[in-house]
Design a protein around this motif. Structure first.
Motif, PDB file in Angstrom:
ATOM      1  N   SER A   1      -6.872  16.511  22.045  1.00  0.00           N
ATOM      2  CA  SER A   1      -6.050  15.474  21.429  1.00  0.00           C
ATOM      3  C   SER A   1      -6.636  14.896  20.159  1.00  0.00           C
ATOM      4  O   SER A   1      -6.062  13.985  19.599  1.00  0.00           O
ATOM      5  N   GLN A   2      -7.779  15.406  19.697  1.00  0.00           N
ATOM      6  CA  GLN A   2      -8.398  14.819  18.532  1.00  0.00           C
ATOM      7  C   GLN A   2      -7.655  15.221  17.272  1.00  0.00           C
ATOM      8  O   GLN A   2      -7.212  16.350  17.122  1.00  0.00           O
ATOM      9  N   THR A   3      -7.536  14.271  16.372  1.00  0.00           N
ATOM     10  CA  THR A   3      -6.877  14.522  15.106  1.00  0.00           C
ATOM     11  C   THR A   3      -7.875  14.288  13.985  1.00  0.00           C
ATOM     12  O   THR A   3      -8.556  13.280  13.960  1.00  0.00           O
ATOM     13  N   PHE A   4      -7.949  15.207  13.051  1.00  0.00           N
ATOM     14  CA  PHE A   4      -8.859  15.100  11.927  1.00  0.00           C
ATOM     15  C   PHE A   4      -8.030  14.880  10.663  1.00  0.00           C
ATOM     16  O   PHE A   4      -7.586  15.833  10.018  1.00  0.00           O
ATOM     17  N   GLU A   5      -7.829  13.639  10.296  1.00  0.00           N
ATOM     18  CA  GLU A   5      -7.002  13.348   9.126  1.00  0.00           C
ATOM     19  C   GLU A   5      -7.684  13.789   7.833  1.00  0.00           C
ATOM     20  O   GLU A   5      -7.021  14.102   6.853  1.00  0.00           O
ATOM     21  N   GLY A   6      -9.021  13.793   7.830  1.00  0.00           N
ATOM     22  CA  GLY A   6      -9.723  14.276   6.650  1.00  0.00           C
ATOM     23  C   GLY A   6      -9.432  15.738   6.378  1.00  0.00           C
ATOM     24  O   GLY A   6      -9.288  16.156   5.225  1.00  0.00           O
ATOM     25  N   VAL A   7      -9.354  16.526   7.443  1.00  0.00           N
ATOM     26  CA  VAL A   7      -9.010  17.939   7.294  1.00  0.00           C
ATOM     27  C   VAL A   7      -7.575  18.072   6.793  1.00  0.00           C
ATOM     28  O   VAL A   7      -7.252  18.952   5.987  1.00  0.00           O
TER      29      VAL A   7
ATOM     30  N   GLY B   1     -17.490  18.732   6.406  1.00  0.00           N
ATOM     31  CA  GLY B   1     -17.574  17.345   5.957  1.00  0.00           C
ATOM     32  C   GLY B   1     -16.335  16.551   6.314  1.00  0.00           C
ATOM     33  O   GLY B   1     -16.422  15.390   6.742  1.00  0.00           O
ATOM     34  N   ALA B   2     -15.165  17.180   6.159  1.00  0.00           N
ATOM     35  CA  ALA B   2     -13.913  16.494   6.484  1.00  0.00           C
ATOM     36  C   ALA B   2     -13.808  16.189   7.973  1.00  0.00           C
ATOM     37  O   ALA B   2     -13.227  15.177   8.370  1.00  0.00           O
ATOM     38  N   VAL B   3     -14.394  17.055   8.801  1.00  0.00           N
ATOM     39  CA  VAL B   3     -14.387  16.816  10.242  1.00  0.00           C
ATOM     40  C   VAL B   3     -15.264  15.622  10.605  1.00  0.00           C
ATOM     41  O   VAL B   3     -14.918  14.801  11.463  1.00  0.00           O
ATOM     42  N   LEU B   4     -16.394  15.511   9.951  1.00  0.00           N
ATOM     43  CA  LEU B   4     -17.388  14.507  10.317  1.00  0.00           C
ATOM     44  C   LEU B   4     -17.052  13.100   9.833  1.00  0.00           C
ATOM     45  O   LEU B   4     -17.632  12.132  10.306  1.00  0.00           O
ATOM     46  N   ILE B   5     -16.127  12.986   8.876  1.00  0.00           N
ATOM     47  CA  ILE B   5     -15.794  11.678   8.315  1.00  0.00           C
ATOM     48  C   ILE B   5     -14.502  11.168   8.938  1.00  0.00           C
ATOM     49  O   ILE B   5     -13.429  11.742   8.706  1.00  0.00           O
ATOM     50  N   PRO B   6     -14.538  10.102   9.729  1.00  0.00           N
ATOM     51  CA  PRO B   6     -13.297   9.529  10.268  1.00  0.00           C
ATOM     52  C   PRO B   6     -12.433   8.965   9.133  1.00  0.00           C
ATOM     53  O   PRO B   6     -12.934   8.250   8.266  1.00  0.00           O
ATOM     54  N   VAL B   7     -11.173   9.301   9.142  1.00  0.00           N
ATOM     55  CA  VAL B   7     -10.248   8.842   8.109  1.00  0.00           C
ATOM     56  C   VAL B   7      -9.011   8.274   8.782  1.00  0.00           C
ATOM     57  O   VAL B   7      -8.484   8.859   9.729  1.00  0.00           O
TER      58      VAL B   7
END
Length: 381
Positions: free
Chosen positions: A21-27, A284-290
């Motif tokens: 269910s995780q969403t990566f908005e940075g990606v 990097g996009a995965v590791l940064i919460p956005v």
């Protein structure tokens, strides 16, 4: 390239334990930038080919070529999203069949729509005038199977009629490998079984068909390493938050892409020149919460949602732009200014098309997915 959002639960697949269910908005935002890179790459070609003036931007070192690196970013994202979204799927033919069916529903209908539109333009004499359209090429294009495509001046490629569809052949192959792994061992075994499967098939293709064979161009392509990079990110990076490390990785990825501008032939070594920076950007996009909590971030998020449409539709804008320039229209506009205007127009126009084709198709074909919820929200707005 065709994940509708950087949502790890897009397929809406349920398992006996839990649902990814995780969403990566940075990606998601990165997907939008990758799509814009590809549009810029193709518009550079149009301007340098048909504009009578000189474009300092399009001819600066290898800047125009680097835009093609957006595809490499897409491949890394695809490996990440698929491996993470399917990680809780139990082994079995039923789960594998559902996974494959949802992938086909996501990829093929929009692609078929725009391929059909391009064929219609050819039939009425508006576009593709120099292409030798054969029944075999038409069928192969709809099925995303490499097939000889020739022009009246003798050029040969194995891309489909909608040329950018060549990347979808790689996507489908990766999905097929993952489907087999899910059927036999479950989604958690995409790492490392899918990687092993890609390696085994690549080796067999090289041994049986040879490195020059058309099949080996896909089955043993170095580009598959970018999907593998995404799978590794899903295994070792997804689920973690480390903003400082994420910013460092993004800086390194951007530096890598910028540095490739000055290399003599980055296209030949694209996995090294663009694939590695692309993997760094995705990590990097995965590791940064956005959180998409500002108008600008929401716009960038939407461009990520519409990135598949942007990718499929922008060739129509390059076709129109090239046709107008060949007729002398817009020739008086400075080349660099025209390049910028055409790139922005192609991105904006293609993204708007999402509301009329891809968005409604998602709602119709995948009504319970997270992307359908985003589509409903966007179409309602």
């Amino acid at each position: 390239m065709n994940e509708p959002a950087a949502s790890m639960s897009d397929d809406g697949l349920h398992t006996g334990k839990a649902k990814a269910s995780q969403t990566f908005e940075g990606v998601q935002i990165l997907r939008g930038f990758a799509a814009m890179m590809v549009v810029f790459h193709h518009m550079c070609w149009v301007v340098t080919s048909y504009h009578p003036g000189h474009s300092a931007i399009a001819t600066f070192a290898r800047l125009a070529e680097v835009g093609a690196g957006g595809v490499d970013v897409f491949f890394c994202i695809s490996g990440l999203v698929i491996a993470h979204a399917a990680r809780n799927l139990a082994a079995g033919a039923g789960h594998a069949r559902t996974f494959a069916w949802r992938r086909l529903l996501r990829v093929l209908p929009p692609y078929w729509v725009f391929t059909g539109l391009l064929l219609l333009l050819w039939a009425v004499g508006i576009g593709l005038k120099g292409l030798n359209v054969t029944p075999g090429l038409v069928v192969a294009s709809f099925l995303l199977v490499p097939w000889p495509k020739t022009t009246i001046d003798g050029a040969l490629s194995y891309h489909p009629i909608l040329d950018v569809g060549w990347t979808l052949t790689f996507e489908m192959y990766f999905y097929a490998i993952c489907t087999i792994v899910i059927a036999v061992a479950g989604g958690r075994r995409i790492w490392p079984w899918a990687i092993a499967g890609l390696g085994i098939v690549a080796g067999a293709s090289l041994l049986v068909a040879g490195p020059e064979a058309v099949a080996s161009d896909t089955l043993a392509s170095p580009l598959l390493l970018e999907f593998i990079a995404g799978v590794l990110l899903a295994r070792f990076v997804a689920g973690r938050a480390a903003p400082r490390a994420g910013r460092l990785l993004i800086a390194l990825g951007v530096a890598g892409l910028i540095g490739s501008v000055f290399l003599p032939d980055p296209m030949t070594w694209r996995v090294l020149c663009w694939g590695i920076p692309g993997a760094l950007l995705v990590a990097g996009a995965v590791l940064i919460p956005v959180r998409l909590n500002t108008p600008l971030l929401r716009l960038l998020g939407f461009l990520g949602t519409a990135s598949y449409t942007i990718y499929l539709v922008h060739p129509f804008f390059t076709l129109i732009s090239g046709t107008l320039l060949k007729r002398g229209t817009m020739a008086q506009v400075p080349a660099d200014m025209l390049l910028i205007v055409l790139t922005v127009a192609a991105v904006a126009g293609s993204a708007l098309t999402w509301f009329f084709v891809e968005g409604p198709l998602i709602r119709l074909l995948k009504p319970r997915s997270r992307t359908a919820t985003l589509a409903q929200r966007s179409l309602g707005a």
